[in-house]
Design an enzyme around this catalytic site. Structure first.
Site, PDB file in Angstrom:
ATOM      1  CG  LEU A 172      -2.270   0.635   1.095  1.00 17.81           C
ATOM      2  CD1 LEU A 172      -3.031   0.108  -0.096  1.00 17.81           C
ATOM      3  CD2 LEU A 172      -3.064   0.439   2.377  1.00 17.81           C
ATOM      4  CE  LYS A 174      -8.255  -3.938   5.191  1.00 17.58           C
ATOM      5  NZ  LYS A 174      -7.787  -5.266   4.841  1.00 17.58           N
ATOM      6  CB  THR A 212      -3.767  -5.862   2.816  1.00 15.99           C
ATOM      7  OG1 THR A 212      -3.146  -4.574   2.826  1.00 15.99           O
ATOM      8  CG2 THR A 212      -5.215  -5.690   2.448  1.00 15.99           C
ATOM      9  CD  GLU A 254      -5.056  -4.654   8.774  1.00 15.24           C
ATOM     10  OE1 GLU A 254      -6.093  -4.186   9.241  1.00 15.24           O
ATOM     11  OE2 GLU A 254      -4.183  -3.967   8.211  1.00 15.24           O
ATOM     12  CG  HIS A 301     -12.066  -9.448   9.213  1.00 19.11           C
ATOM     13  ND1 HIS A 301     -12.876  -8.736  10.065  1.00 19.11           N
ATOM     14  CD2 HIS A 301     -11.124  -8.581   8.786  1.00 19.11           C
ATOM     15  CE1 HIS A 301     -12.440  -7.490  10.143  1.00 19.11           C
ATOM     16  NE2 HIS A 301     -11.373  -7.374   9.383  1.00 19.11           N
TER      17      HIS A 301
END
Length: 328
Positions: A16, A121, A188, A191, A195
């Site tokens: 990023l 997020k 990313t 992360e 979830h």
């Protein structure tokens, strides 16, 4: 606004951060002057060469080995104190979940004043930042949180689309992300794995690259995510649009194919003042990458933050409360 270029710093130089640097390269209103990664930082008041930085980072593991670079285990704190920067994009992995709030405390403690923008997020991460609201105001920092794609671009679109309705019934965000190689966006992807059923932030953070690789082999590189803990909910609640329970976020990430597995969209359903039930859907073009949809808005919000600061507005704001400004 003055013609002076906005001096930008990047904290984090993974996939990023590197994409953010590339996006800044052709801009006439902003220039990249500072970058920090885990092992060092680079600073040059007249501007940094992004291609050179990326090459150095890939060859040697840190921007600190390049021109104007310093190798350091305390790169963020040192850069904050050294560099003259108008605003920072925090392109950092929020692993552990307290990381962004901890970095924010470093900025407050340092006495630095300016604009901070993140692409956070998780709802719980934004809740931690909310506890720093007063401290940020006193410190003279304008902080815009949740300014990526989701939360960010899609949350802002929902806030605008909501205006057609007298009452909002639900906001549903569905994203499709395609990347050719997960290693370009390690943080990313971790992360996202956090979830998944059976995982949490600590577990995903502790996974080695080999373990991530093995997990992705099991899923054929596809991550299917449902009812995620995504800060779009708290942001829309804070903006007074709907209750957080009316917001749902989910999507599909293909870690082996740059083509999006599905189109990213936000659907806002509600009742109009005439009593009609209807829905607005805002869909992002499939050709726009995750990097384009995250970094573009982040810099648009950074420019907006600079204008707000000039008007004396400090403290914490979200992407659902402010309109981003286009960066030429």
């Amino acid at each position: 606004m003055s013609k002076k270029k906005i001096r930008v710093g990047l904290l984090g130089f993974g996939g990023l951060g590197q994409a953010a640097g590339r996006i800044l390269q052709p801009k006439s209103e902003m220039k990249l002057v500072a970058v920090a990664d885990r092992h060092g930082y680079a600073y040059n008041q007249s501007g940094l060469d992004i291609d050179q930085l990326i090459q150095t980072y890939h060859d040697k593991g840190s921007t600190g080995y390049g021109e104007g670079g310093v190798i350091s285990d305390n790169s963020i704190a040192e850069l904050i104190n050294q560099a003259d920067v108008d605003g920072y994009f925090l392109a950092l992995p929020n692993l552990p979940n307290t990381f962004m709030a901890d970095v924010t405390r470093e900025f407050i403690k340092s006495g630095w004043q300016g604009v901070l923008v993140d692409a956070l997020k998780r709802t719980s991460a934004v809740e931690q930042l909310l506890t720093l609201q007063e401290d940020l105001q006193k410190a003279g920092i304008t902080y815009l949180t949740g300014c990526g794609a989701t939360p960010g671009l899609l949350t802002a679109a929902a806030a605008v689309a909501a205006q057609s309705f007298a009452e909002i019934h639900n906001v549903k965000i569905t994203f499709g992300v395609g990347i050719a190689n997960w290693e370009a966006y390690r943080a990313t992807i971790r992360e996202d794995i956090a979830h998944m059923p059976g995982f949490d932030v600590d577990k995903a953070n502790a996974m080695s690259d080999e373990e991530v690789e093995a997990f992705l082999d099991k899923t054929n590189g596809i991550l299917t995510l449902e009812n995620m803990e995504h800060a779009d909910d708290i942001m829309l609640e804070l903006a007074g649009i709907c209750d957080r329970t009316q917001v749902s976020v989910g999507g599909v990430v293909d870690t082996r194919n740059p083509k999006k597995p599905l189109s990213t969209n936000v659907k806002i359903t509600g009742r109009t003042f005439e009593g009609k039930i209807s829905a607005h859907t805002f869909t992002l073009g499939d050709e726009t990458s995750m990097a384009a949809n995250v970094c573009g808005p982040a810099f648009g919000y950074l420019k907006a933050g600079v204008q707000l600061r000039q008007k004396g507005i400090n403290g914490l704001l979200t992407a659902a409360e402010v309109m981003p400004l286009f960066v030429k």
